[in-house]
Motif scaffolding. Structure first.
Motif, PDB file in Angstrom:
ATOM      1  N   THR A  34      12.863  27.588  26.490  1.00 37.38           N
ATOM      2  CA  THR A  34      12.250  27.273  25.204  1.00 37.38           C
ATOM      3  C   THR A  34      13.174  27.618  24.045  1.00 37.38           C
ATOM      4  OG1 THR A  34      10.097  27.759  26.185  1.00 37.38           O
ATOM      5  CG2 THR A  34      10.217  27.651  23.786  1.00 37.38           C
ATOM      6  N   GLY A  35      13.835  28.736  24.134  1.00 36.11           N
ATOM      7  CA  GLY A  35      14.740  29.137  23.062  1.00 36.11           C
ATOM      8  C   GLY A  35      15.869  28.146  22.855  1.00 36.11           C
ATOM      9  N   ALA A  39      16.619  25.906  19.496  1.00 31.42           N
ATOM     10  CA  ALA A  39      17.931  25.934  18.852  1.00 31.42           C
ATOM     11  C   ALA A  39      18.534  24.535  18.791  1.00 31.42           C
ATOM     12  CB  ALA A  39      18.860  26.885  19.602  1.00 31.42           C
ATOM     13  N   GLY A  40      18.375  23.764  19.860  1.00 26.97           N
ATOM     14  CA  GLY A  40      18.907  22.401  19.879  1.00 26.97           C
ATOM     15  C   GLY A  40      18.225  21.514  18.844  1.00 26.97           C
ATOM     16  N   LEU A  41      16.896  21.610  18.764  1.00 32.53           N
ATOM     17  CA  LEU A  41      16.168  20.798  17.779  1.00 32.53           C
ATOM     18  C   LEU A  41      16.532  21.197  16.354  1.00 32.53           C
ATOM     19  CD1 LEU A  41      12.646  20.601  19.448  1.00 32.53           C
ATOM     20  CD2 LEU A  41      14.340  18.786  19.247  1.00 32.53           C
ATOM     21  N   LEU A  47      22.019  18.638  11.519  1.00 37.95           N
ATOM     22  CA  LEU A  47      23.005  17.556  11.581  1.00 37.95           C
ATOM     23  C   LEU A  47      22.485  16.294  10.883  1.00 37.95           C
ATOM     24  CD1 LEU A  47      25.752  16.692  12.682  1.00 37.95           C
ATOM     25  CD2 LEU A  47      24.577  15.929  14.744  1.00 37.95           C
ATOM     26  N   ILE A  48      21.236  15.945  11.116  1.00 41.23           N
ATOM     27  CA  ILE A  48      20.650  14.769  10.454  1.00 41.23           C
ATOM     28  C   ILE A  48      20.603  14.983   8.948  1.00 41.23           C
ATOM     29  CG2 ILE A  48      18.498  13.479  10.164  1.00 41.23           C
ATOM     30  CD1 ILE A  48      18.069  13.812  13.186  1.00 41.23           C
ATOM     31  N   ALA A  77      24.345  27.574   9.273  1.00 42.63           N
ATOM     32  CA  ALA A  77      24.631  28.979   9.565  1.00 42.63           C
ATOM     33  C   ALA A  77      23.389  29.693  10.080  1.00 42.63           C
ATOM     34  CB  ALA A  77      25.158  29.671   8.303  1.00 42.63           C
ATOM     35  N   GLN A  78      22.234  29.368   9.497  1.00 45.63           N
ATOM     36  CA  GLN A  78      20.977  29.967   9.964  1.00 45.63           C
ATOM     37  C   GLN A  78      20.681  29.544  11.398  1.00 45.63           C
ATOM     38  OE1 GLN A  78      19.077  32.266   8.429  1.00 45.63           O
ATOM     39  NE2 GLN A  78      17.858  32.363  10.288  1.00 45.63           N
ATOM     40  N   ALA A  79      20.927  28.275  11.715  1.00 43.20           N
ATOM     41  CA  ALA A  79      20.697  27.794  13.080  1.00 43.20           C
ATOM     42  C   ALA A  79      21.622  28.510  14.055  1.00 43.20           C
ATOM     43  CB  ALA A  79      20.910  26.283  13.145  1.00 43.20           C
ATOM     44  N   GLN A  80      22.865  28.714  13.651  1.00 44.63           N
ATOM     45  CA  GLN A  80      23.809  29.408  14.520  1.00 44.63           C
ATOM     46  C   GLN A  80      23.382  30.872  14.700  1.00 44.63           C
ATOM     47  OE1 GLN A  80      27.828  29.086  13.232  1.00 44.63           O
ATOM     48  NE2 GLN A  80      28.666  30.051  15.064  1.00 44.63           N
ATOM     49  N   ALA A  81      22.914  31.509  13.645  1.00 45.04           N
ATOM     50  CA  ALA A  81      22.432  32.885  13.749  1.00 45.04           C
ATOM     51  C   ALA A  81      21.210  32.962  14.664  1.00 45.04           C
ATOM     52  CB  ALA A  81      22.091  33.433  12.366  1.00 45.04           C
TER      53      ALA A  81
END
Length: 155
Positions: A34-35, A39-41, A47-48, A77-81
């Motif tokens: 799930t995690g 993260a992928g979504l 990106l969109i 950056a938030q998504a990467q964190a």
């Protein structure tokens, strides 16, 4: 004022009745993706958003474009964190699983060792084996000279 008397407690078992307490411990380990999906979504949404900002055609206002670009970078950056945080949580969960497995193996080894020690103690306390000694039978005394023939005796 009422005084509590433990002898009249209806939930207490009667004297002489054994009290059994059963404890069952269940360890459930679930691995989930799930995690990674979240993260992928989130990464896909960032990106969109970046592509929409770049190709929306707002050529007139350069300051707005920079603000939108900064927001997109902040979201990335938030998504990467978030991804790093989830990876850390999954690593911690795996470490907990490994510790639980090691504890279970140690407990099983301790149980085997205790059982073998109990058997050894039981063998030490057992009575020594009883040895019965009987003398070997003596041959019957002969009454005359021995006769040697080449034929077998007939009855």
């Amino acid at each position: 004022m009422t005084h509590y008397d433990p002898n009249t407690d209806p939930t207490r078992p009667a004297t002489g009745e054994p009290v059994f307490v059963e404890t069952v411990e269940t360890v459930v380990v679930r691995e989930s993706n799930t995690g990674w999906w979240i993260a992928g979504l989130l990464g896909g949404a960032v990106l969109i958003a970046v592509m929409w900002i770049l190709f929306s055609g707002q050529g007139g206002n350069d300051a707005d474009a920079r603000v939108l670009e900064a927001e997109a970078e902040a979201a990335a950056a938030q998504a990467q964190a978030d991804r790093a945080l989830m990876q850390g949580q999954m690593t911690g969960a795996q470490a907990s699983i490994d510790i639980a497995r090691a504890d279970a193996a140690r407990a099983q080894a301790d149980a085997v060792r205790a059982e073998s020690e109990a058997r050894a103690a039981e063998a030490r306390t057992a009575a020594p084996p009883t040895v019965i000694v009987t003398p070997a039978p003596q041959p019957a005394p002969s009454t005359g000279p021995a006769v040697i023939t080449s034929t077998t005796p007939q009855p």
